[in-house]
Design an enzyme around this catalytic site. Sequence first.
Site, PDB file in Angstrom:
ATOM      1  N   SER A 373     -37.867  13.942 -21.389  1.00 34.19           N
ATOM      2  CA  SER A 373     -37.936  14.644 -22.324  1.00 34.19           C
ATOM      3  C   SER A 373     -38.884  15.549 -22.257  1.00 34.19           C
ATOM      4  O   SER A 373     -39.787  15.537 -22.027  1.00 34.19           O
ATOM      5  CB  SER A 373     -37.241  13.969 -23.087  1.00 34.19           C
ATOM      6  N   ASP A 493     -27.467  16.595 -17.675  1.00 33.92           N
ATOM      7  CA  ASP A 493     -27.551  16.837 -18.978  1.00 33.92           C
ATOM      8  C   ASP A 493     -27.578  17.825 -19.897  1.00 33.92           C
ATOM      9  O   ASP A 493     -28.062  19.244 -19.769  1.00 33.92           O
ATOM     10  CB  ASP A 493     -29.172  17.145 -18.902  1.00 33.92           C
ATOM     11  N   HIS A 524     -28.906  12.593 -20.940  1.00 36.51           N
ATOM     12  CA  HIS A 524     -30.778  12.481 -20.973  1.00 36.51           C
ATOM     13  C   HIS A 524     -31.198  11.028 -21.186  1.00 36.51           C
ATOM     14  O   HIS A 524     -31.391  10.632 -21.793  1.00 36.51           O
ATOM     15  CB  HIS A 524     -30.753  13.016 -22.513  1.00 36.51           C
TER      16      HIS A 524
END
Length: 806
Positions: A373, A493, A524
């Site tokens: 991320s 995602d 994610h």
Amino acid sequence: MKNHQYAIADYNLKVAKNELRAIHFLDEETDKIDNPSALLKHFLMTYFLDSQSLAIRGQKISQIMASFEDDALTYLDKNAPLSKIAFYNIALQLLQFTVGEDFLIDNSITKMQTLNLPIADVHDPMNLYDVICAWYLLLNTHTKYGVTLIDYLAGEGYFAQNYNKFDKPLIFNGKSMPVYDTNNLIREVVYVESPMDTDNDGNLDLLKTEIIRPKESNKNAVPVIFTASPYNQGTNDTDGEKLTHNVNRGLNHKQPNTVSLSDISKKEKDPELPAARNIEGKTRKAEQTFSREQSYTLNDYFLARGYAVVYSAGIGTYESDGFRTTGDKYETISATAVIEWLAGNRVAFTNRTDNNQIEAYWSNGNVAMSGRSYLGTLQIAAATTGVAGLKACLVEAAISNWYDYYRENGLVMAPGGFQGEDADVLAAETYSRKKSAAEDIKNEKKWEIQLTNITNEQDRESGDYNAFWDKRNYLNDAKKIKADMFFIHGLNDENVKPINVANIWHAVDPLNISKKMILHQGQHIYINAFQSLDFTDMVNLWFTNKLMDVENDADNLIPNILVQDNATDQNWYEIDEFDEDESLKRFELAKPSDDSEVTDDKVSFSDSLDEKDFETYCNDVNKWENDLVIGGSDAPINDNRVIFTFDKLLKDVTINGKAHIHLTASSSKDFGMLSAQLIDLGEDFRLNAQPESVDHAKIQLGYLWREDSLREFKMSSKKTPFKKIAEGHINMQNRNNDYQVSDLKAEEFYEVNFDLQPNVYKVKTGHQLAVVIYATDFDKSIRGNQDVKYTLDLSDSAVELPFNKD
């Protein structure tokens, strides 16, 4: 279980003998053994730890069955010919498969094949050399619980019996082994002086940097894994919640413009920097330590294997200087400054005041980055500078262009599940510098100005690509990347959408670097503890090659593009290309399959609901999604979408890339948005959205060290009627591009083209593909509940689907 191992390096008898000698399964005494069964017994006695008594080790061996008639101790003590089946009966039990439950005795080779476990190419019965090669391969084979047998053995204390007996680093089958005592790790803090002054206090910003390294690095330099994590020093969730934007507001008409990309991309002159601090002294001894970091389990794994791990949160975080900027060059410098120090090219101090310099003397100058991320995003940012010392990046679920994270085709578009978040909200959440009361009070007014500037420049009114977003588009500098890049991204995602990995993948394609990509079926998430894939082994192989300069053929062994199958659990396969759009098939959107009324090749839908239904969908986006796709004529959203369903498939097809939507459409107002989803229709068992724990199993990351939980995607226990493959959205005034606004007149038809998110998705025989056209996305777009009617001209509307060539 179905095993997929890519990180087993090629070997021969010479390699097997040398490496088994290095880990003490072979020695001068074993050279005297002339019977295959006796040699296998020796291997088993060694396996069950020299630190245990002969009786205990014999007892352990006797609990393993070698055949229907004999336990392994009885069988091997006969010194009779060693059959291949007997070897693999024993092997499967060492790999933690249970006789009677997981496999049947004397059916071991067939079971190995079914599980996709590697089988040595040996004679039957086996000779001495066969036993050596088969045992070597077995140690590199995954157990039922997702680790190689040698790593399992390490977790049981094999190397810990006497760490000093083994080479450091110890390379086995091209990978670094856990021969470093994690009880003796050194933890220290330094403050890296960066080339920026983001808080304008007249001093270069200092960056707090936390280091964890093996004790052995005091004498022998080690490679470094660096994780740049803005969350590392804590977050301000309350501030973020307060700043979260109201999304229940309407779309407005935008003033047309003729802005060019060159207008947006003009480079600003860098501000003049303060002078560097005067160095008052030098030392090798840090002054500050810490107890427990916010760690990443893959980093923990490498701490036992001869790597240092470094964490730094960057500007505007606790005990660092500066202000948060959400993704611009200053956050990039936060990462590159630390890398420069690790490579010996920048100054750091032992504290914030005394200017006592400390060098990273324990670093060999080879740095990799890791993390998911925001942590992965800063890897791309750092790599695009070409900073010296950065050799490899393990980029998981990363943003390659912040516009694609918070915007889409002229629309404000939230990352899935985070409605109302924007660059300013993220800056506020990660400004952990304010956790120091003194720093908070001292900088409060300046920070408010900084935050206001971010709010204004991000421009939630237009949603257009502008200079703010261009400064946060790493694709602009992708050509500067010199580090080898390993991308991992979830095809489902909805936070960092797949367009991010697709675009950076295309950007690095012409570069003379090693590039790899794994596309999984998760959202994610991290994937380093999956049962069906040797991801951690692949990373070990890769880092050993890139950071330790070991020739292990990592670039050839690791697939260039690896995809997790969406139609079958525990199945991974290689593909040659991703998102190339070379084989598009056009489907006309000529006849709605729902009860939408068509008049003169025109069909209309609304974008307003009664207040109660609007509130229901705002509070339950899952219900909205379900009603959008399969809601009947009584669903509140029935008049707010048009569905086009195509014929049932006569064979499996695979979509690879971005579906392209072409619409000829009008809005009843002088503004409008259009959205589309590509749907897989068909009652079927599908992979669950999240991976699940496997038998509550724990993976040991070293001996008496940290653990990770074994996970795997499983098929749902109940059939589901559909699965969203991809979605996309566009502001009708941005039909030319995302930075240029075109006029829009009410009731006039315009050609509108936009892409859906890229995917690799198998649609099964008997299923149907469908396209849903609508406006407001309750999960991601602004939600004005405006009285707008959209009309499609079905004589010139279509979808183009990127089917695989086969």
